[in-house]
Motif scaffolding. Structure first.
Motif, PDB file in Angstrom:
ATOM      1  N   ILE A  99       2.424   1.689  -3.389  1.00 11.16           N
ATOM      2  CA  ILE A  99       1.473   2.173  -4.400  1.00 11.16           C
ATOM      3  C   ILE A  99       1.229   3.663  -4.231  1.00 11.16           C
ATOM      4  O   ILE A  99       1.193   4.411  -5.208  1.00 11.16           O
ATOM      5  N   LYS A 100       1.097   4.128  -2.965  1.00 11.58           N
ATOM      6  CA  LYS A 100       0.937   5.565  -2.725  1.00 11.58           C
ATOM      7  C   LYS A 100       2.147   6.334  -3.265  1.00 11.58           C
ATOM      8  O   LYS A 100       2.014   7.352  -3.929  1.00 11.58           O
ATOM      9  N   ARG A 101       3.321   5.831  -2.935  1.00  9.18           N
ATOM     10  CA  ARG A 101       4.551   6.470  -3.403  1.00  9.18           C
ATOM     11  C   ARG A 101       4.620   6.431  -4.934  1.00  9.18           C
ATOM     12  O   ARG A 101       5.013   7.396  -5.574  1.00  9.18           O
ATOM     13  N   TYR A 102       4.209   5.314  -5.510  1.00 10.02           N
ATOM     14  CA  TYR A 102       4.227   5.150  -6.968  1.00 10.02           C
ATOM     15  C   TYR A 102       3.346   6.195  -7.648  1.00 10.02           C
ATOM     16  O   TYR A 102       3.746   6.819  -8.625  1.00 10.02           O
ATOM     17  N   PHE A 103       2.144   6.408  -7.110  1.00 13.74           N
ATOM     18  CA  PHE A 103       1.255   7.417  -7.678  1.00 13.74           C
ATOM     19  C   PHE A 103       1.865   8.817  -7.572  1.00 13.74           C
ATOM     20  O   PHE A 103       1.786   9.606  -8.512  1.00 13.74           O
ATOM     21  N   ALA A 104       2.484   9.113  -6.432  1.00 14.79           N
ATOM     22  CA  ALA A 104       3.090  10.440  -6.252  1.00 14.79           C
ATOM     23  C   ALA A 104       4.250  10.657  -7.214  1.00 14.79           C
ATOM     24  O   ALA A 104       4.327  11.690  -7.895  1.00 14.79           O
ATOM     25  N   VAL A 105       5.133   9.675  -7.290  1.00 17.29           N
ATOM     26  CA  VAL A 105       6.304   9.804  -8.169  1.00 17.29           C
ATOM     27  C   VAL A 105       5.875   9.851  -9.634  1.00 17.29           C
ATOM     28  O   VAL A 105       6.361  10.683 -10.407  1.00 17.29           O
ATOM     29  N   CYS A 106       4.950   8.986 -10.017  1.00 23.19           N
ATOM     30  CA  CYS A 106       4.509   8.962 -11.420  1.00 23.19           C
ATOM     31  C   CYS A 106       3.748  10.230 -11.792  1.00 23.19           C
ATOM     32  O   CYS A 106       3.833  10.689 -12.929  1.00 23.19           O
ATOM     33  N   GLY A 107       3.020  10.805 -10.829  1.00 26.38           N
ATOM     34  CA  GLY A 107       2.373  12.090 -11.088  1.00 26.38           C
ATOM     35  C   GLY A 107       3.395  13.159 -11.432  1.00 26.38           C
ATOM     36  O   GLY A 107       3.229  13.932 -12.389  1.00 26.38           O
ATOM     37  N   ALA A 108       4.480  13.185 -10.663  1.00 26.60           N
ATOM     38  CA  ALA A 108       5.567  14.140 -10.946  1.00 26.60           C
ATOM     39  C   ALA A 108       6.218  13.828 -12.290  1.00 26.60           C
ATOM     40  O   ALA A 108       6.556  14.742 -13.059  1.00 26.60           O
ATOM     41  N   LEU A 109       6.382  12.552 -12.603  1.00 31.95           N
ATOM     42  CA  LEU A 109       7.013  12.174 -13.877  1.00 31.95           C
ATOM     43  C   LEU A 109       6.117  12.512 -15.073  1.00 31.95           C
ATOM     44  O   LEU A 109       6.619  12.913 -16.130  1.00 31.95           O
ATOM     45  N   PHE A 110       4.800  12.354 -14.915  1.00 32.32           N
ATOM     46  CA  PHE A 110       3.895  12.759 -15.995  1.00 32.32           C
ATOM     47  C   PHE A 110       4.028  14.252 -16.251  1.00 32.32           C
ATOM     48  O   PHE A 110       4.018  14.705 -17.400  1.00 32.32           O
ATOM     49  N   ALA A 111       4.152  15.035 -15.175  1.00 29.90           N
ATOM     50  CA  ALA A 111       4.358  16.483 -15.339  1.00 29.90           C
ATOM     51  C   ALA A 111       5.699  16.758 -16.017  1.00 29.90           C
ATOM     52  O   ALA A 111       5.801  17.614 -16.900  1.00 29.90           O
ATOM     53  N   LEU A 112       6.734  16.020 -15.615  1.00 29.07           N
ATOM     54  CA  LEU A 112       8.060  16.192 -16.235  1.00 29.07           C
ATOM     55  C   LEU A 112       8.071  15.806 -17.711  1.00 29.07           C
ATOM     56  O   LEU A 112       8.872  16.324 -18.484  1.00 29.07           O
ATOM     57  N   LYS A 137       0.834  -1.209   0.000  1.00 26.79           N
ATOM     58  CA  LYS A 137       0.000   0.000   0.000  1.00 26.79           C
ATOM     59  C   LYS A 137       0.865   1.253   0.000  1.00 26.79           C
ATOM     60  O   LYS A 137       0.607   2.200  -0.731  1.00 26.79           O
ATOM     61  N   LYS A 138       1.910   1.251   0.844  1.00 30.13           N
ATOM     62  CA  LYS A 138       2.827   2.396   0.899  1.00 30.13           C
ATOM     63  C   LYS A 138       3.517   2.579  -0.450  1.00 30.13           C
ATOM     64  O   LYS A 138       3.684   3.695  -0.936  1.00 30.13           O
TER      65      LYS A 138
END
Length: 195
Positions: A162-175, A159-160
Protein backbone atom coordinates in the motif's frame (compact mmCIF):
# COMPACT_ATOMS: atom_id res chain seq x y z
CA UNK A 1 12.01 -13.81 0.77
CA UNK A 2 9.83 -16.84 1.40
CA UNK A 3 9.89 -19.21 4.41
CA UNK A 4 13.16 -20.76 3.23
CA UNK A 5 14.83 -17.37 2.84
CA UNK A 6 15.01 -17.42 -0.97
CA UNK A 7 14.14 -14.25 -2.86
CA UNK A 8 10.71 -14.00 -4.52
CA UNK A 9 11.60 -11.13 -6.85
CA UNK A 10 11.85 -13.13 -10.11
CA UNK A 11 8.31 -14.46 -9.61
CA UNK A 12 6.97 -10.99 -8.68
CA UNK A 13 8.65 -9.42 -11.71
CA UNK A 14 7.29 -12.10 -14.05
CA UNK A 15 3.83 -11.71 -12.49
CA UNK A 16 3.90 -7.92 -13.02
CA UNK A 17 5.18 -8.39 -16.58
CA UNK A 18 2.21 -10.67 -17.27
CA UNK A 19 -0.20 -8.05 -15.93
CA UNK A 20 1.51 -5.45 -18.12
CA UNK A 21 1.27 -7.64 -21.25
CA UNK A 22 -2.41 -8.32 -20.59
CA UNK A 23 -3.00 -4.56 -20.22
CA UNK A 24 -1.22 -3.88 -23.52
CA UNK A 25 -3.35 -6.53 -25.27
CA UNK A 26 -6.49 -4.97 -23.78
CA UNK A 27 -5.43 -1.56 -25.12
CA UNK A 28 -4.76 -2.94 -28.59
CA UNK A 29 -8.06 -4.83 -28.70
CA UNK A 30 -9.96 -1.80 -27.39
CA UNK A 31 -8.42 0.58 -29.94
CA UNK A 32 -9.03 -1.82 -32.84
CA UNK A 33 -12.62 -2.40 -31.64
CA UNK A 34 -13.17 1.35 -31.58
CA UNK A 35 -11.77 1.75 -35.09
CA UNK A 36 -13.92 -1.09 -36.44
CA UNK A 37 -17.02 0.07 -34.56
CA UNK A 38 -17.59 2.94 -36.99
CA UNK A 39 -17.37 0.75 -40.07
CA UNK A 40 -19.25 -2.34 -38.96
CA UNK A 41 -21.60 -1.51 -36.11
CA UNK A 42 -22.36 2.16 -36.28
CA UNK A 43 -24.57 2.40 -39.35
CA UNK A 44 -26.79 5.49 -39.14
CA UNK A 45 -25.06 6.83 -36.03
CA UNK A 46 -21.93 7.78 -38.00
CA UNK A 47 -22.99 11.39 -38.48
CA UNK A 48 -23.61 11.80 -34.74
CA UNK A 49 -20.21 10.30 -33.85
CA UNK A 50 -18.48 12.51 -36.41
CA UNK A 51 -20.28 15.55 -34.99
CA UNK A 52 -19.09 14.57 -31.51
CA UNK A 53 -15.55 14.21 -32.84
CA UNK A 54 -15.73 17.69 -34.41
CA UNK A 55 -16.92 19.15 -31.11
CA UNK A 56 -14.33 17.40 -28.95
CA UNK A 57 -11.23 17.57 -31.16
CA UNK A 58 -11.72 20.21 -33.83
CA UNK A 59 -13.77 22.70 -31.83
CA UNK A 60 -12.37 25.12 -29.29
CA UNK A 61 -10.53 23.39 -26.46
CA UNK A 62 -12.67 22.86 -23.38
CA UNK A 63 -10.27 22.38 -20.50
CA UNK A 64 -12.72 21.09 -17.88
CA UNK A 65 -13.97 18.04 -19.85
CA UNK A 66 -10.40 17.02 -20.69
CA UNK A 67 -9.32 17.21 -17.04
CA UNK A 68 -12.54 15.55 -15.85
CA UNK A 69 -12.10 12.66 -18.31
CA UNK A 70 -8.52 12.07 -17.22
CA UNK A 71 -9.43 12.31 -13.54
CA UNK A 72 -12.35 9.92 -13.99
CA UNK A 73 -10.18 7.16 -15.44
CA UNK A 74 -7.14 7.69 -13.20
CA UNK A 75 -9.10 8.01 -9.95
CA UNK A 76 -11.33 5.04 -10.82
CA UNK A 77 -8.31 2.83 -11.50
CA UNK A 78 -6.63 4.12 -8.34
CA UNK A 79 -9.69 3.24 -6.21
CA UNK A 80 -10.06 -0.17 -7.85
CA UNK A 81 -6.65 -1.02 -6.41
CA UNK A 82 -8.19 -0.96 -2.93
CA UNK A 83 -11.10 -3.19 -3.91
CA UNK A 84 -10.99 -6.94 -3.28
CA UNK A 85 -12.40 -7.59 -6.75
CA UNK A 86 -10.91 -4.54 -8.48
CA UNK A 87 -8.48 -6.66 -10.49
CA UNK A 88 -11.48 -7.97 -12.48
CA UNK A 89 -12.51 -4.47 -13.57
CA UNK A 90 -9.23 -2.58 -14.13
CA UNK A 91 -8.80 -3.87 -17.67
CA UNK A 92 -12.43 -3.00 -18.49
CA UNK A 93 -11.73 0.71 -17.91
CA UNK A 94 -8.55 0.47 -19.96
CA UNK A 95 -10.50 -1.21 -22.77
CA UNK A 96 -13.21 1.48 -22.72
CA UNK A 97 -10.72 4.36 -22.92
CA UNK A 98 -8.83 2.67 -25.78
CA UNK A 99 -12.11 1.97 -27.57
CA UNK A 100 -13.23 5.62 -27.26
CA UNK A 101 -9.90 6.77 -28.69
CA UNK A 102 -10.26 4.25 -31.53
CA UNK A 103 -13.75 5.57 -32.30
CA UNK A 104 -12.37 9.13 -32.32
CA UNK A 105 -9.55 8.19 -34.69
CA UNK A 106 -11.92 6.35 -37.02
CA UNK A 107 -14.44 9.22 -37.00
CA UNK A 108 -11.66 11.66 -37.86
CA UNK A 109 -10.60 9.52 -40.80
CA UNK A 110 -14.21 9.03 -42.02
CA UNK A 111 -14.90 12.74 -41.77
CA UNK A 112 -11.72 14.12 -43.36
CA UNK A 113 -10.23 11.36 -45.55
CA UNK A 114 -6.47 11.78 -46.15
CA UNK A 115 -6.39 14.97 -44.07
CA UNK A 116 -8.09 12.96 -41.32
CA UNK A 117 -5.37 10.31 -41.51
CA UNK A 118 -2.79 13.07 -41.00
CA UNK A 119 -4.78 14.41 -38.07
CA UNK A 120 -4.94 10.93 -36.54
CA UNK A 121 -1.18 10.45 -36.97
CA UNK A 122 -0.11 13.85 -35.66
CA UNK A 123 -2.79 14.81 -33.11
CA UNK A 124 -4.86 11.86 -31.90
CA UNK A 125 -2.31 9.02 -31.76
CA UNK A 126 0.31 10.94 -29.73
CA UNK A 127 -2.34 11.93 -27.17
CA UNK A 128 -3.74 8.38 -27.17
CA UNK A 129 -0.26 6.96 -26.63
CA UNK A 130 0.46 9.27 -23.69
CA UNK A 131 -2.86 8.81 -21.89
CA UNK A 132 -2.95 5.05 -22.46
CA UNK A 133 0.61 4.67 -21.12
CA UNK A 134 -0.38 6.41 -17.90
CA UNK A 135 -3.62 4.41 -17.60
CA UNK A 136 -1.78 1.17 -18.37
CA UNK A 137 0.64 1.79 -15.50
CA UNK A 138 -2.27 2.66 -13.20
CA UNK A 139 -3.99 -0.56 -14.27
CA UNK A 140 -0.91 -2.69 -13.55
CA UNK A 141 -0.45 -1.20 -10.08
CA UNK A 142 -4.16 -1.37 -9.21
CA UNK A 143 -4.46 -4.97 -10.43
CA UNK A 144 -1.40 -5.98 -8.43
CA UNK A 145 -2.60 -4.45 -5.15
CA UNK A 146 -6.17 -5.65 -5.59
CA UNK A 147 -5.03 -9.19 -6.33
CA UNK A 148 -2.75 -9.23 -3.28
CA UNK A 149 -5.68 -8.03 -1.14
CA UNK A 150 -7.92 -10.71 -2.69
CA UNK A 151 -5.34 -13.42 -1.94
CA UNK A 152 -5.27 -12.21 1.68
CA UNK A 153 -1.55 -11.57 1.57
CA UNK A 154 0.23 -11.22 4.90
CA UNK A 155 -0.66 -7.93 6.62
CA UNK A 156 2.96 -6.70 6.79
CA UNK A 157 3.45 -7.33 3.07
CA UNK A 158 0.13 -5.64 2.31
CA UNK A 159 1.22 -2.55 4.27
CA UNK A 160 4.42 -2.35 2.22
CA UNK A 161 2.43 -2.78 -0.98
CA UNK A 162 0.00 0.00 0.00
CA UNK A 163 2.88 2.38 0.78
CA UNK A 164 4.47 1.56 -2.56
CA UNK A 165 1.07 1.92 -4.27
CA UNK A 166 0.60 5.44 -2.89
CA UNK A 167 4.11 6.45 -3.99
CA UNK A 168 3.78 5.03 -7.50
CA UNK A 169 0.25 6.38 -7.99
CA UNK A 170 1.36 9.81 -6.77
CA UNK A 171 3.99 9.82 -9.51
CA UNK A 172 1.43 8.58 -12.04
CA UNK A 173 -1.05 11.32 -11.10
CA UNK A 174 1.73 13.83 -11.77
CA UNK A 175 2.52 12.09 -15.08
CA UNK A 176 -1.16 12.31 -16.06
CA UNK A 177 -0.62 16.05 -16.46
CA UNK A 178 1.52 15.41 -19.56
CA UNK A 179 -1.29 13.99 -21.76
CA UNK A 180 -3.69 16.63 -20.42
CA UNK A 181 -1.31 19.46 -21.35
CA UNK A 182 -0.62 17.78 -24.70
CA UNK A 183 -4.35 17.57 -25.43
CA UNK A 184 -5.00 21.18 -24.37
CA UNK A 185 -2.06 22.89 -26.08
CA UNK A 186 -0.38 20.70 -28.72
CA UNK A 187 -3.31 18.80 -30.23
CA UNK A 188 -5.13 21.99 -31.36
CA UNK A 189 -1.88 23.27 -32.88
CA UNK A 190 -1.42 20.05 -34.88
CA UNK A 191 -5.04 20.14 -36.07
CA UNK A 192 -4.79 23.82 -37.00
CA UNK A 193 -1.58 23.20 -38.95
CA UNK A 194 -3.14 20.32 -40.92
CA UNK A 195 -6.41 22.10 -41.67
Amino acid sequence: TDERGSPKMPFERKYKNNIFLIALCVIAIGFITGCLYIGFFCGGGLSQICAEYKTSFEGSVKIFPIIADTLFFTVTLFLLGFSLFGFWFCNLFLFLKAMFLGITASACYCLNGVRGALTVATAILPYAFLILCVLCLFCVEATDLSYHAYRATDRAILKKLIKRYFAVCGALFALAAIPVLWRIFLTPLAIKYIH
